[in-house]
Design an enzyme around this catalytic site. Structure first.
Site, mmCIF file in Angstrom:
data_model
loop_
_atom_site.group_PDB
_atom_site.id
_atom_site.type_symbol
_atom_site.label_atom_id
_atom_site.label_comp_id
_atom_site.label_asym_id
_atom_site.label_seq_id
_atom_site.Cartn_x
_atom_site.Cartn_y
_atom_site.Cartn_z
ATOM 1 C CB VAL A 14 -0.970 0.045 1.200
ATOM 2 C CG1 VAL A 14 -2.015 -1.053 1.101
ATOM 3 C CG2 VAL A 14 -0.218 -0.012 2.528
ATOM 4 C CE1 TYR A 15 3.560 1.385 4.299
ATOM 5 C CE2 TYR A 15 5.891 1.000 3.985
ATOM 6 C CZ TYR A 15 4.779 1.024 4.810
ATOM 7 O OH TYR A 15 4.918 0.691 6.139
#
Length: 347
Positions: A61-62
């Site tokens: 998700v970064y």
């Protein structure tokens, strides 16, 4: 670089790890952390590897996977010198199956992470959050399959409550599946909740802490002082709403003592905050991020020296908070503490 065992596993990890959340940064949270591209990331990796900081932490998700992509490109040609830690489980889309710890999602998440990272295995794969919708038996089964397939080598969790972590460990023992070696947790001088339940659990069950945001979302950089505003350009302007709140007076009290210890030791405020963490029970590795080379080298200066006992005690007092029930009697009543001594006090 000092290396430590990751919990009770056979894997040794550096005391400081590099947080790649600044790589490829985009969006309101990760864009505020940093937006290092491939060329800058290669330079950061050079410095980290030369210092023995061989573990690099990221997540799917970064920046929608850009962090993994940039990290993979930066490590190209020297993958064998690095340990890659990544995470999955938080939503990566609107589809009902685009989140969680099901067989469907984790299989796809690991395959996607391997492609972005440009590698055929992940050293430490962690579940980014507990999935209450999926039986732990299903989650542990797919993780076991991925380990047996050679796609991941060690497993862990992140941001679990105590009962969630213990439930997973008990199920792993019952089913003969790999146990979580690591728990990636928030822990800092301005956020010591980890000590109340998760630290004693880690000691008892042999789960190593991999600490994220050790400077309290940028509050312990030395730039925030009593009576002054949050400095222009501080990431707190953009990210404070994502993290746990900290009362101003509590922060100033801690920073006052950090300033005193900095004057005594000749070290920086962040170095002292990191050194304090490195002394705590169960801590296997502390993840440090950096927007530039100067920050990275400053963070590396947290190693190779130690605070003395009196300095640690002053920092402990300045950052202490009353624990919630049922933990506070163990702090305040001699009888409770006698039968169950606090882990930190016993260390």
């Amino acid at each position: 670089m000092e290396h430590r065992r990751l919990g009770r596993s056979g894997l040794h990890v550096p005391a400081l790890s590099f947080g790649a959340g600044t790589f490829g940064g985009s969006g309101p949270l990760f864009g505020a952390w940093g937006d290092t591209g491939v060329d800058g990331a290669r330079r950061m990796v050079d410095i980290a590897l030369d210092a023995g900081m061989s573990m690099f932490d990221t997540a799917d998700v970064y920046s929608d996977g850009a962090s993994e992509e940039v990290l993979g490109a930066a490590l190209k040609g020297r993958r064998d010198r690095a340990l890659i830690s990544t995470k999955a489980g938080l939503p990566v889309g609107e589809d009902a199956n685009a989140a969680g710890a099901s067989r469907h999602h984790l299989t796809r998440a690991v395959e996607a992470a391997l492609r972005r990272l440009g590698t055929d295995y992940i050293d430490l794969f962690q579940l980014h959050a507990f999935d209450a919708r999926t039986p732990v038996e299903e989650t542990l089964s797919v993780l076991d399959d991925l380990v047996r397939a050679g796609k991941i080598r060690y497993t862990g969790a992140s941001n679990y409550a105590g009962w969630q972590l213990q439930k997973s460990l008990d199920a792993a023992d019952r089913l003969g599946r790999p146990r979580f070696a690591a728990h990636q947790v928030y822990y800092s001088l301005v956020g010591r909740d980890y000590e109340w339940e998760l630290m004693p659990l880690g000691v008892d069950q042999g789960v190593g802490a991999v600490v994220w945001s050790p400077l309290g979302w940028g509050r312990l950089t030395g730039k925030i002082r009593r009576g002054g505003p949050v400095p222009e350009g501080s990431r707190l302007h953009e990210t404070a709403r994502f993290g746990p709140p900290v009362e101003d007076e509590a922060l100033y009290r801690i920073v006052d003592v950090l300033d005193e210890v900095a004057a005594e030791t000749g070290r920086t405020v962040p170095q002292i905050a990191l050194n304090w963490l490195l002394r705590r029970p169960t801590v296997s590795s502390v993840i440090v991020g950096a927007r530039d080379e100067h920050q990275l080298r400053q963070n590396l200066g947290a190693l190779g020296w130690e605070l003395d006992a009196a300095q640690v005690a002053r920092l402990d007092r300045a950052s202490a908070k009353t624990a919630p029930y049922p933990y506070y009697p163990y702090e305040r009543q001699e009888g409770f503490a006698r039968v169950n001594p606090p882990v930190v006090a016993a260390a």
